[in-house]
Each structure stands twice: as C-alpha cells, then as structure tokens.
Design a protein around this motif. Structure first.
Motif, PDB file in Angstrom:
ATOM      1  N   HIS A  23      10.172 -45.135  14.735  1.00  0.00           N
ATOM      2  CA  HIS A  23      10.175 -44.961  13.280  1.00  0.00           C
ATOM      3  C   HIS A  23       8.977 -45.637  12.612  1.00  0.00           C
ATOM      4  CE1 HIS A  23      14.056 -42.942  13.088  1.00  0.00           C
ATOM      5  NE2 HIS A  23      14.410 -43.734  14.073  1.00  0.00           N
ATOM      6  N   HIS A  24       8.737 -46.922  12.891  1.00  0.00           N
ATOM      7  CA  HIS A  24       7.554 -47.583  12.343  1.00  0.00           C
ATOM      8  C   HIS A  24       7.220 -48.820  13.179  1.00  0.00           C
ATOM      9  CE1 HIS A  24      10.929 -49.514  10.186  1.00  0.00           C
ATOM     10  NE2 HIS A  24      10.198 -50.596  10.249  1.00  0.00           N
ATOM     11  N   GLU A  25       5.951 -49.222  13.100  1.00  0.00           N
ATOM     12  CA  GLU A  25       5.458 -50.358  13.868  1.00  0.00           C
ATOM     13  C   GLU A  25       5.147 -51.513  12.924  1.00  0.00           C
ATOM     14  OE1 GLU A  25       2.171 -51.378  17.324  1.00  0.00           O
ATOM     15  OE2 GLU A  25       1.804 -49.692  15.994  1.00  0.00           O
ATOM     16  N   LEU A  26       5.426 -52.721  13.384  1.00  0.00           N
ATOM     17  CA  LEU A  26       5.120 -53.932  12.635  1.00  0.00           C
ATOM     18  C   LEU A  26       4.882 -55.064  13.618  1.00  0.00           C
ATOM     19  CD1 LEU A  26       4.938 -55.449   9.895  1.00  0.00           C
ATOM     20  CD2 LEU A  26       7.405 -55.817  10.069  1.00  0.00           C
ATOM     21  N   ALA A  27       3.729 -55.697  13.532  1.00  0.00           N
ATOM     22  CA  ALA A  27       3.397 -56.867  14.350  1.00  0.00           C
ATOM     23  C   ALA A  27       3.555 -56.586  15.849  1.00  0.00           C
ATOM     24  CB  ALA A  27       4.231 -58.070  13.929  1.00  0.00           C
ATOM     25  N   GLN A  28       3.097 -55.425  16.286  1.00  0.00           N
ATOM     26  CA  GLN A  28       3.111 -55.006  17.685  1.00  0.00           C
ATOM     27  C   GLN A  28       4.522 -54.785  18.240  1.00  0.00           C
ATOM     28  OE1 GLN A  28       0.652 -57.789  19.826  1.00  0.00           O
ATOM     29  NE2 GLN A  28      -1.108 -57.364  18.551  1.00  0.00           N
ATOM     30  N   TRP A  29       5.466 -54.479  17.358  1.00  0.00           N
ATOM     31  CA  TRP A  29       6.825 -54.085  17.731  1.00  0.00           C
ATOM     32  C   TRP A  29       7.132 -52.776  17.024  1.00  0.00           C
ATOM     33  CZ3 TRP A  29      10.939 -57.013  20.242  1.00  0.00           C
ATOM     34  CH2 TRP A  29      10.473 -58.196  20.841  1.00  0.00           C
TER      35      TRP A  29
END
Length: 130
Positions: A90-96
């Motif tokens: 769904h979406h990426e944030l801080a390499q997660w």
C-alpha cells in the motif's frame, strides 16, 4: 496495485502494537541500532500500560527526543509473512512497506524482506481475472 514476493520470512515482535494519533504527546527514547530512522516511542495515555511502546519513524514527530508531538497517525503493527508469500503493498515509509496478505491481514514489513514485482505481473496468465 503494487505487489511483492517475500524473500526473507518476517515475524512480528512479541509485544502489542501501539497506535500514535496526530497531535498526541509521547516520550521518545533511544534510536534503533538496525533502523536508525526509528525511535522508541512510549505512549503517555493514562489508559496505556506503563512503558507500553514501540518503534516509530522519528520523522513523524516535532522533536528528535524527549517529549514530542506526533505529526501524523501511525500504527506499529507488523505483518507475519512466510518466504515466497505474495503481498499487496500500500505505501512505503522509512524502508518499510504497509502490506496486506491474501487473507486481508495488514501490517508493516521491511523492504529488505521483499522482492518487488512488476505492477502488471500476473500469478496465472491463463486466468483473465488476475
């Protein structure tokens, strides 16, 4: 929607996830050794258990340490995933990545555990619905 194959199995930590709401005041502690963009975040809510916390990207707070205000909502829930499992991203944030498995269960999984698949890749080319 983007999909990925799990190349390294991932297991969620054995602690309850926390949810941080935009505008909420929290206490920020140490940075994670493996993921330095994450900071140990402790909820200050009177209903939260003493010391109940989790790892949250530091960029989501107005301060780098100590008392801080959340700039957006965040849920620390991680997704258990087995090798070769296909996930919807769904979406990426801080390499997660916030991902979803075939059962509809959602949570975070590290990008380094995934092999991104082409958006147009079909699991079964003979199936016109895939």
């Amino acid at each position: 929607m983007r999909r990925a194959r799990v190349v390294v199995a991932h297991r969620a930590p054995d602690r309850p996830p926390i949810q941080v709401a935009r505008g909420e005041t929290v206490m920020l502690g140490e940075r994670d050794g493996d993921w330095p963009q994450f900071v140990w975040t402790t909820a200050l809510d009177v209903n939260a258990a003493e010391g109940h916390g989790g790892w949250v990207p530091a960029a989501l707070f107005d301060n780098p340490s100590g008392l801080a205000i959340a700039l957006s909502d965040y849920d620390t829930r991680e997704l258990d995933a087995a090798t070769d499992e296909i996930l919807t991203l769904h979406h990426e944030l801080a390499q997660w990545w916030w991902a979803q498995n075939v059962l509809g269960v959602q949570g975070w999984i590290p990008a380094r555990s995934l092999e991104l698949l082409d958006d147009t890749t079909d699991d079964d080319p003979s199936d016109p619905t895939s």
